[in-house]
Design a protein around this motif. Sequence first.
Motif, PDB file in Angstrom:
ATOM      1  N   UNK A   4      53.863  37.438  32.465  1.00  0.00           N
ATOM      2  CA  UNK A   4      53.195  37.648  33.275  1.00  0.00           C
ATOM      3  C   UNK A   4      52.777  36.890  33.799  1.00  0.00           C
ATOM      4  N   UNK A   5      52.330  36.657  35.057  1.00  0.00           N
ATOM      5  CA  UNK A   5      50.242  35.702  35.158  1.00  0.00           C
ATOM      6  C   UNK A   5      50.055  36.310  36.547  1.00  0.00           C
ATOM      7  N   UNK A   6      49.217  37.354  36.620  1.00  0.00           N
ATOM      8  CA  UNK A   6      48.471  37.678  37.593  1.00  0.00           C
ATOM      9  C   UNK A   6      47.240  37.457  38.196  1.00  0.00           C
ATOM     10  N   UNK A   7      47.417  36.993  39.520  1.00  0.00           N
ATOM     11  CA  UNK A   7      46.832  36.138  39.826  1.00  0.00           C
ATOM     12  C   UNK A   7      44.663  37.173  40.060  1.00  0.00           C
ATOM     13  N   UNK A   8      43.724  37.054  40.468  1.00  0.00           N
ATOM     14  CA  UNK A   8      42.845  37.228  41.004  1.00  0.00           C
ATOM     15  C   UNK A   8      43.285  38.085  42.283  1.00  0.00           C
ATOM     16  N   UNK A  35      49.107  37.547  30.814  1.00  0.00           N
ATOM     17  CA  UNK A  35      48.166  36.401  31.569  1.00  0.00           C
ATOM     18  C   UNK A  35      47.378  36.569  32.802  1.00  0.00           C
ATOM     19  N   UNK A  36      46.154  36.911  32.378  1.00  0.00           N
ATOM     20  CA  UNK A  36      45.333  37.304  34.183  1.00  0.00           C
ATOM     21  C   UNK A  36      44.293  36.973  34.026  1.00  0.00           C
ATOM     22  N   UNK A  37      44.034  37.022  35.408  1.00  0.00           N
ATOM     23  CA  UNK A  37      42.380  36.160  35.872  1.00  0.00           C
ATOM     24  C   UNK A  37      41.527  37.270  36.620  1.00  0.00           C
TER      25      UNK A  37
END
Length: 303
Positions: A4-8, A35-37
């Motif tokens: 799972x990738x979460x943007x800013x 993974x996050x920003x």
Amino acid sequence: MRAMVISGGGSKGAFAGGVAQYLMQELKYNYNLFLGTSTGSLLISHLALQKIEKIRQVYTSVNQDNIFSNCPFVIKKKYGIETIGVHHINVMKNFLTGSKTFGESHNLLQLIRDTISIEEFEHLKNGPLDIVVTVSNLSLNQVEYKSINDCTYEEFCEWVWVSCNYTPFMTLAKKNGCEYADGGLGSMVPIEEAIRRGATVVDAIILQTEITQLNRMPSKNVFSLLTNMFSFMLDRIEQQNIRIGKFVANHNDAIINFYYTPTVLTTNSLIFEKEKMTVWWESGFNFAKYKNAETNPIESGTV
């Protein structure tokens, strides 16, 4: 391997939380990598712990005081549109103390410590999942990815905080002899990194509409000009990240499921309003439900 990738996206992270809740609780997706920003970094530890209600409560109750130890702006509302103006006293106070930024965000670091316990950190670190946050090293001019597996509790809390520090409005962090800022300045949507770490299926939550749906209001002051400029640059970075992510996915036989916001949530993600963020969380949940209602969730929005 699923990631799972979460943007800013600042306060828009509430929408991402709702999407993640549906994917994990309703579709029963199991993730190996989170993974996050920026705001994504705040979410991923709690998602990995399956403590979704806990982080929902945080996102639907937070306000400016929980983020800023010295808030550099005032919020103005006219004709239903929110803008920010300069809080001259607070800005001068920061400059007089030798700070390089307009405001300070030490309250956010304390909030992170309060919401992630040492026991929860140890549980994640000793478990099979990898939790990675994105930071921008301004001194070395590079993006860095900090895994929970390489950190102590205090280091991890600080890296999550660094990932969220939207300079020059928030604190410019100094670690290991380098200056660090918001991960979004280098990588808003770290899809490429997720695939590099072995992900074959990526659920990417993008806190922006897929197609530009607005013309920004004219700048009213130096802060609104700065936020407009940063929004423009971050949008370009985000689009580049997505293009690179698609390219890397095609060359690694990986699948990306995209979850964009269907509408413009806000034009200023530095404004944290409990009522709106509560609505956004529910909107994210309902949007993910709608998106997966009539299609195979593995194929929905894929490359």
